[in-house]
Scaffold this active site. Structure first.
Site, PDB file in Angstrom:
ATOM      1  N   LYS A 230       0.852  -1.192   0.000  1.00 21.36           N
ATOM      2  CA  LYS A 230       0.000   0.000   0.000  1.00 21.36           C
ATOM      3  C   LYS A 230       0.890   1.246   0.000  1.00 21.36           C
ATOM      4  O   LYS A 230       1.862   1.324   0.740  1.00 21.36           O
ATOM      5  CB  LYS A 230      -0.913  -0.005   1.232  1.00 21.36           C
ATOM      6  CG  LYS A 230      -1.948   1.117   1.221  1.00 21.36           C
ATOM      7  CD  LYS A 230      -2.953   0.978   2.350  1.00 21.36           C
ATOM      8  CE  LYS A 230      -3.971   2.096   2.308  1.00 21.36           C
ATOM      9  NZ  LYS A 230      -5.000   1.997   3.348  1.00 21.36           N
ATOM     10  N   GLU A 318     -19.172  -5.708  11.149  1.00 19.95           N
ATOM     11  CA  GLU A 318     -20.085  -4.927  11.996  1.00 19.95           C
ATOM     12  C   GLU A 318     -21.103  -5.806  12.709  1.00 19.95           C
ATOM     13  O   GLU A 318     -21.429  -5.568  13.880  1.00 19.95           O
ATOM     14  CB  GLU A 318     -20.798  -3.863  11.147  1.00 19.95           C
ATOM     15  CG  GLU A 318     -19.889  -2.775  10.608  1.00 19.95           C
ATOM     16  CD  GLU A 318     -19.217  -3.121   9.280  1.00 19.95           C
ATOM     17  OE1 GLU A 318     -18.448  -2.283   8.774  1.00 19.95           O
ATOM     18  OE2 GLU A 318     -19.460  -4.236   8.747  1.00 19.95           O
ATOM     19  N   ARG A 346     -25.188  -1.870   8.552  1.00 20.41           N
ATOM     20  CA  ARG A 346     -24.888  -3.244   8.150  1.00 20.41           C
ATOM     21  C   ARG A 346     -25.220  -4.248   9.265  1.00 20.41           C
ATOM     22  O   ARG A 346     -25.157  -5.455   9.040  1.00 20.41           O
ATOM     23  CB  ARG A 346     -23.404  -3.355   7.789  1.00 20.41           C
ATOM     24  CG  ARG A 346     -22.910  -2.229   6.908  1.00 20.41           C
ATOM     25  CD  ARG A 346     -21.497  -2.457   6.422  1.00 20.41           C
ATOM     26  NE  ARG A 346     -21.530  -3.052   5.113  1.00 20.41           N
ATOM     27  CZ  ARG A 346     -20.506  -3.655   4.532  1.00 20.41           C
ATOM     28  NH1 ARG A 346     -19.353  -3.768   5.159  1.00 20.41           N
ATOM     29  NH2 ARG A 346     -20.615  -4.148   3.333  1.00 20.41           N
TER      30      ARG A 346
END
Length: 568
Positions: A230, A318, A346
């Site tokens: 990244k 979640e 969610r």
């Protein structure tokens, strides 16, 4: 079309283009830099948009946008009226699916692949998913189903060991062991009936292209495991991957972050939460903190640093976070479950079924409520009052400032016998000396902020700041109702008996929100008054700065002033 030997130079140019634009215009940097070679290889090998390509999550799709006709307008990224920071179906035929939340790509791509089979179409379906996103339950559900189909689905696992914060969990450890060669590399994926290949270097264009060409000939569901860095190509972004996920302005040549003026500012609400939970947890051993993959964004990282055995990052999960909190609450712990408002959507069933139905005292801390700015429609936290207000047993509180946030957190851990949701906005508060001694807040009690004659304004949460500024010259009353549930019925009866016109102000959807609650109260008690609800209209609000968006929906100070003046 470029020759394959020219693609390496092209990759360097694409990286520089992204860096130069984001340095001044801001946005998500590290994720897109990490997939430059992959982006080029995918568009080189596959016939997009006929072959369907999905990015999960959309942070990593800047290169994709630039290569698919949006180079000349890329400088408008995330700005009002400009292109979205995420793939968006209405923006381009190359954006096959809207992806603002993670872990949806495998299910969506499988749906597309099954549709292609039913329609007799011969095309490829590619889902690019990060190692942090594939650990989510929804991604596993997609893999589980795909493994018993013969769908033409290619899942590319972009493994860089970090989402926004470092990836966590047993699957992350498994992938690390695969990369080190200490683990039989194919057991999990092949057990799900996927053709597994890799891991390969995701920055080696020639290897990527030859492997993608090979996979085009392989039938059924397949997974390619690639290793990337990244922030690749910008030294600081590779070194400090958390900060350079979305670094703000920086110097494109050196990579150094722009130096901000050293002025004393009010704290961010997330930091008030982060410091306060540490303060409370040191005195109350029952307190635990939970976040689904956002320890930095929620500032639970302070507790993870100081009290690591009682603070949990559960990854992008979640639903699990909420039911984990419920399980802890059954055993007498006091879980503070910190989830962005948009991400709590969610876990809706878990709030109802696992927490509220059993009346378990879980403390939901809903960061990023209201309009959040440049992330746009996928991230605005403007539905939580509406979707939570209908749930029995649940208290809903919105602090108007940092001290109120501290005090409701203090109140929640002193023996509240039911669940509570505390919603607070993104960004800074308004109070410099916010660290005041704690005091209890009476549940369901609002308060009057200003006394006037002509009309009553009822606000909830931090939007009170705009209201306060808007009414400086007007002879009106202003009430901070604080609780969307339970309402302060005694205060409301007084207001309705005193004023002919009542205005409600919230940074939540008008449909089903706080204003709706006041209208229901008036109907129940047969009050025939003029009630005007102000808030988010019944439409998805796009991206732009918070100030621009508040102006767009009429919640900025000047718009409120005009509205109040017209009513006077």
């Amino acid at each position: 079309m470029l020759k394959q030997e020219d693609l390496k130079v092209f990759a360097k140019e694409l990286r520089e283009f992204i860096i130069n634009i984001i340095a001044t215009k801001q946005g998500h940097l590290g994720a897109s830099l990490g997939v430059v070679e992959l982006t080029i290889a995918l568009h080189y090998v596959f016939n997009t948009p006929e072959d369907l390509l999905l990015w999960d999550v959309g942070h990593q799709a800047y290169g994709h946008k630039i290569l698919t006709g949006r180079k000349d307008i890329f400088h408008t990224n995330r700005q009002l009226g400009g292109i979205s920071g995420f793939p968006k179906r209405s923006e381009s035929k190359y954006d096959t699916f809207g992806v603002g939340h993670s872990s949806t790509s495998i299910s969506a791509a499988l749906g597309m692949a099954i549709a292609s089979q039913l329609k007799g179409e011969d095309k490829h379906h590619i889902a690019v998913i990060g190692d942090a996103s594939i650990a989510s339950g929804m991604a596993f559900e997609g893999l589980n189903h795909a493994g018993v189909t013969n769908a033409n689905l290619l899942v590319i696992l972009n493994d860089n060991a970090i989402g926004i914060d470092p990836s966590v969990g047993a699957l992350k450890q498994y992938l690390t062991n695969v990369k080190k060669g200490t683990q039989k590399r194919n057991n999990i994926i092949e057990a799900l009936n996927f053709d597994y290949s890799g891991p390969i270097d995701g920055h080696d264009l020639n290897t990527l292209i030859s492997e993608l060409e090979r996979l085009k000939t392989v039938k059924g569901p397949k997974l390619l495991h690639i290793i990337t860095t990244k922030g690749k190509g910008l030294k600081q972004a590779e070194t400090d991957q958390v900060k350079y996920h979305a670094p703000g302005k920086f110097d494109a040549k050196t990579g150094n972050l722009a130096i901000k003026p050293n002025t004393i500012q009010p704290p961010k609400y997330q930091d008030v939460f982060g410091h306060t939970i540490v303060e409370l947890a040191k005195h109350n051993k029952k307190i635990v903190g939970i976040t689904p993959a956002m320890p930095t964004g929620s500032s639970l990282k302070y507790m993870m640093d100081e009290i690591p055995d009682r603070a949990f990052d559960v990854g992008i999960a979640e639903q699990h976070a909420v039911t984990l909190a419920a399980g802890m609450a059954t055993q007498g712990l006091i879980p503070f479950c910190n989830i962005y408002s948009t991400f709590l959507q969610r876990a809706y069933d878990q709030i109802i079924h696992d927490v509220a139905l059993q009346n378990l005292p879980v403390v939901f801390c809903l960061d990023r409520s209201g309009l959040v700015g440049e992330d746009g429609a996928t991230h605005h936290g403007v539905f939580d009052i509406s979707y939570l207000r209908c749930i029995p047993n649940l208290v809903i509180f919105a602090p108007r400032n940092e001290t109120e946030l501290r005090n409701i957190m203090y109140t929640a851990q002193t023996g509240l016998k039911q669940p509570i949701a505390i919603r607070y906005p993104r960004g800074r508060g308004i109070t410099l000396n916010w660290k005041q001694p704690f005091s209890n807040i009476e549940i369901g009690k609002g308060e009057q902020l200003k006394q006037g004659k002509q009309l009553a304004i009822l606000s909830i949460g931090a939007i009170a700041k705009n209201v306060t500024e808007a009414i400086k010259e007007f002879d009106v009353s202003h009430y901070d109702m604080r609780f969307a549930k339970p309402l302060d019925n005694n205060l409301l009866h007084t207001i309705f008996k005193t004023y002919f016109t009542i205005v409600t102000v919230e940074d939540n959807a008008i449909s089903g929100g706080f204003g709706s609650a006041i209208l229901e109260f008036a109907a129940t008690h047969n009050y025939k008054k003029t009630i005007k609800p102000l808030g988010i209209p019944d439409a998805f609000v796009e991206h732009g700065s918070i100030e621009e968006l508040q102006n767009l929906v009429g919640l900025d100070t000047e718009s409120l002033k005009k509205t109040f003046k017209a009513l006077l």
